[in-house]
Design an enzyme around this catalytic site. Structure first.
Site, PDB file in Angstrom:
ATOM      1  N   GLY A  24       0.839  -1.190   0.000  1.00  0.00           N
ATOM      2  CA  GLY A  24       0.000   0.000   0.000  1.00  0.00           C
ATOM      3  C   GLY A  24       0.866   1.228   0.000  1.00  0.00           C
ATOM      4  N   TYR A  26       1.597   3.176   2.462  1.00  0.00           N
ATOM      5  CA  TYR A  26       2.482   3.381   3.602  1.00  0.00           C
ATOM      6  C   TYR A  26       3.029   2.086   4.186  1.00  0.00           C
ATOM      7  CZ  TYR A  26      -0.950   2.172   7.229  1.00  0.00           C
ATOM      8  OH  TYR A  26      -1.814   1.530   8.041  1.00  0.00           O
ATOM      9  N   ALA A  27       2.717   0.953   3.575  1.00  0.00           N
ATOM     10  CA  ALA A  27       3.248  -0.283   4.146  1.00  0.00           C
ATOM     11  C   ALA A  27       3.340  -1.388   3.114  1.00  0.00           C
ATOM     12  CB  ALA A  27       2.366  -0.742   5.304  1.00  0.00           C
ATOM     13  N   VAL A  29       2.887  -5.547   2.997  1.00  0.00           N
ATOM     14  CA  VAL A  29       2.305  -6.580   3.842  1.00  0.00           C
ATOM     15  C   VAL A  29       2.866  -7.938   3.441  1.00  0.00           C
ATOM     16  CG1 VAL A  29       0.186  -7.585   4.710  1.00  0.00           C
ATOM     17  CG2 VAL A  29       0.203  -5.216   3.996  1.00  0.00           C
ATOM     18  N   ASP A 152     -13.638   4.496   7.491  1.00  0.00           N
ATOM     19  CA  ASP A 152     -13.412   3.917   6.163  1.00  0.00           C
ATOM     20  C   ASP A 152     -14.088   2.554   6.063  1.00  0.00           C
ATOM     21  OD1 ASP A 152     -12.623   3.865   3.573  1.00  0.00           O
ATOM     22  OD2 ASP A 152     -10.547   3.330   3.961  1.00  0.00           O
TER      23      ASP A 152
END
Lengths: 382, 323
Positions: A24, A26-27, A29, A152
């Site tokens: 994503g 910001y990360a 996985v 969200d």
């Protein structure tokens, strides 16, 4: 090595990363496994039990002082998930830092409600929808009673495990509400299709009602098997909401005229929900109507929704283990078809798939066919 | 709920990958795209049609198709698969003329040959084989059999009329039966209540022992119950069962009362009452516009009260959780 570092290393050694499953903003996985080592009497042997976990490696972002900061949504996620523990909310198992990285260890669930809705080979009955709604609302109620807004809610963020349990995930936009001081809140939250109407008028303050609207949209989507209000722009979304539910009057939503004074909306009449949701029973329609109420102060709360007759009336919600779910092999097939669509190799993949299945059946525990690995369950049972 | 896949605008389920072959626009990008079909069975979207045929008739834009088309010749297709759409249309058209029946023929073989011929015509039209010849054959058939065609058309109309009348009657009969059944149920309930009232009355005023009264009355009631049930069974054995689903609703609601929808492991924080209004110089009084956005100081008050009261009154359930 400092004591703190040693401790971090100890946590880190408990988890093994297996492969990257997603990336994503910001990360990254990874899918991984937890290993718990404990000593068996004096044998001194380590035992490995493999709980599958998802490891979220938070990326660093550029700030004024160099590549050092971590994204605000990561901070939010950690802050919120450390507070929440509930069967219908994703569990944050561990956090550790490796040198300059922050890594979150989360429960691993391999499906989500969006995939299930889109899989047209699955047939839903009324009790299944009730079960998913019940689990969603239980999780959401737990957030709200701890004064946390998710902001969200959408099928994509409702993960579903092998056991059928639904868990709310992705708390990257979550924050607390009803603080005893007035702090401005960002109206740029929630994926557009699930965004409550009041958010389009950029309010500085809002409350629980934004999440409930999203759940209402998810409820409708479960019944229709297609997104209920898929607007393509912010203004188009409002227009679509008004088309579906009628343009609100001052009576429906006190203050609406003042909110919308800069934009002129066409007057639409409200069509009864019953005409679109033909198969739904009256109690379901009533709950949906209460979730999609214009006035955020009158919108049903998560607790009231749970106590609504819809959940008490028959049919009873399906037990999570009996809910329709995607076959693991089936999922692999779907992914491959999607992947090969561009190169036009559908037939070849189908062939692979059949061969894969056949081998899996006949050799049963042989591990590799081409690039694919047979599911972890098989490996474990071996 | 699952059998009908609909979009908010009420049209049937639509495939997001469907695309207009002319402009390559997909339904995923424009959910409102309308795909229409031409006389030559080519699909294109409304905006392409508007653009191409703005100046009157032109050739079909699909490569290889030279047919001259007009805007008016486009219609909304019933089937997604155009080959099905085409065949259905051809059959519909032919059926108006080729409506001979079994009784118009002397021998089964003749009838079979006739059916075979119709199938051949459909096949030819559908696959564009010998179009001229086929059309000529259809015309000659129509002129030869004009009388029979007219007679059969009339017959068919009458039959349809008859079928719809029969269906209507059946519906009315079912409705009537259902009403009778609900009436009977109501009567039975009334009788039960009356009986109960009678027993209570007797128990209150009579000198007889309670046991003997109950015995007498209980037996009498059981008998009457059976009688009513029997009459119900005799009257309603033609598909009433499915109509009765609605009747059980009330009893079902009672059944599931013990269900706990919240099922929280956590204790509710209580021991406080939330007032409608507090003397508060700290939070602003919400304006109409703030309220319309969903702001309500009520929640801030409740949260403060909860933080004040949480943990004061410890509970075993909670202790277990944290230990």
């Amino acid at each position: 090595m400092s004591l703190a570092e040693e401790e971090e290393l100890q946590i880190e050694s408990k988890y093994i990363k297996e492969k990257m499953i997603g990336e994503g903003t910001y990360a990254r996985v990874y899918k991984g496994k937890a290993t718990f080592s404990f000593q068996l009497l004096d044998l001194g042997k380590d035992r490995v039990t493999g709980r599958t976990v998802a490891i979220k490696k938070i990326k660093l972002v550029q700030t004024e002082i160099g590549l050092q900061g971590i994204e605000i949504s990561a901070v939010r996620e950690v802050k919120v998930l450390r507070e929440l523990r509930h069967p219908n909310i994703i569990e944050l198992i561990d956090i550790y830092s490796h040198q300059t990285n922050l890594q979150l260890v989360l429960e691993y669930l391999d499906s989500d409600l969006e995939m299930i809705i889109k899989d047209k080979s699955l047939v839903f009955i009324l009790a299944d929808i009730k079960s998913w709604m019940l689990m969603t609302l239980r999780g959401l109620y737990h957030c709200h009673r701890n004064w946390i807004l998710h902001r969200d809610m959408k099928p994509n963020n409702l993960l579903v495990g092998r056991d059928g349990q639904l868990k709310i995930a992705d708390f990257g936009l979550a924050r607390d509400f009803a603080e005893p001081r007035v702090k401005n809140m960002s109206p740029q939250v929630v994926t557009r299709w699930y965004r409550a109407p009041e958010l389009f008028f950029t309010p500085a303050q809002y409350g629980y009602a934004v999440d409930i609207w999203s759940v209402g949209c998810i409820f409708a989507e479960l019944m229709l098997r297609t997104p209920y209000l898929p607007g393509d722009t912010d203004l188009g979304q409002l227009e679509l909401i008004f088309q579906a539910l009628g343009t609100p009057t001052e009576e429906d939503w006190p203050g609406f005229t003042e909110l919308s004074k800069s934009v002129q909306f066409q007057k639409y009449n409200r069509t009864p929900l019953k005409t679109l949701f033909t198969a739904a029973k009256n109690d379901a329609i009533d709950l949906l109507e209460k979730m999609l109420t214009y006035d955020p102060n009158k919108r049903i709360t998560a607790r009231e929704a749970l106590l609504h007759p819809y959940f008490r009336n028959k049919p009873r919600p399906t037990a999570p283990g009996k809910l329709p779910k995607q076959e693991q092999n089936h999922k692999i097939l779907n992914e491959d078809i999607l992947f090969n669509k561009k190169s036009g190799q559908k037939e070849i993949t189908m062939y692979y798939y059949i061969a894969f299945n056949f081998l899996a059946l006949s050799i049963n525990h042989q591990l590799l066919v081409g690039p694919r690995i047979i599911t972890t369950e098989v490996i474990l049972s071996y | 709920m699952t059998s009908r896949l609909t979009t908010p605008n009420g049209k049937g389920f639509q495939d997001p990958d469907e695309e207009c072959p002319v402009c390559r626009n997909t339904r995923y990008l424009t959910p409102n795209m309308r795909l229409l079909v031409s006389e030559c069975y080519h699909k294109m979207c409304q905006s392409c049609i508007d653009r191409l045929f703005a100046n009157g008739a032109t050739e079909c834009p699909i490569p290889g198709c030279k047919k001259t088309l007009r805007k008016i010749s486009f219609v909304e297709p019933t089937f997604e698969d155009l080959s099905v759409e085409k065949e259905v249309r051809i059959r519909k058209k032919l059926a108006q003329q080729f409506n001979k029946r079994r009784e118009d023929f002397n021998a089964p073989k003749e009838y079979n040959d006739y059916l075979e011929m119709v199938e051949k015509l459909v096949w030819n039209l559908n696959n564009d084989i010998d179009l001229e010849k086929t059309k000529a054959r259809i015309e000659s058939f129509a002129t030869e059999n004009r009388e029979i065609i007219a007679r059969n058309a009339k017959k068919q109309f009458e039959e349809e009329e008859w079928a719809s009348r029969v269906q209507d009657n059946e519906r009315k009969k079912k409705k009537k039966n259902f009403e009778e059944y609900t009436n009977k149920l109501a009567e039975e309930k009334k009788a039960k209540e009356a009986h109960k009232a009678e027993v209570i009355e007797l128990l209150a005023n009579s000198t007889e022992s309670a046991k003997s009264i109950l015995e007498k009355k209980g037996v009498a009631r059981k008998k009457s119950n059976i009688r009513i049930k029997d009459s119900l069974d005799n009257d309603n054995n033609d598909g009433i069962g499915e109509l009765l689903i609605g009747l059980d609703k009330v009893s079902q609601e009672e059944e599931t009362k013990e269900f706990d929808p919240i099922a929280s492991e956590y204790m509710d924080i209580d021991h406080y009452t939330l007032k409608d209004k507090y003397y508060d110089t700290y939070l602003p009084t919400p304006s109409l516009i703030m309220r319309a956005g969903g702001y309500n100081p009520k929640f801030a008050y409740e949260r403060s009260l909860q933080s004040a009261f949480s943990g004061i009154f410890s509970d075993k359930k909670e202790e277990k959780m944290y230990s």
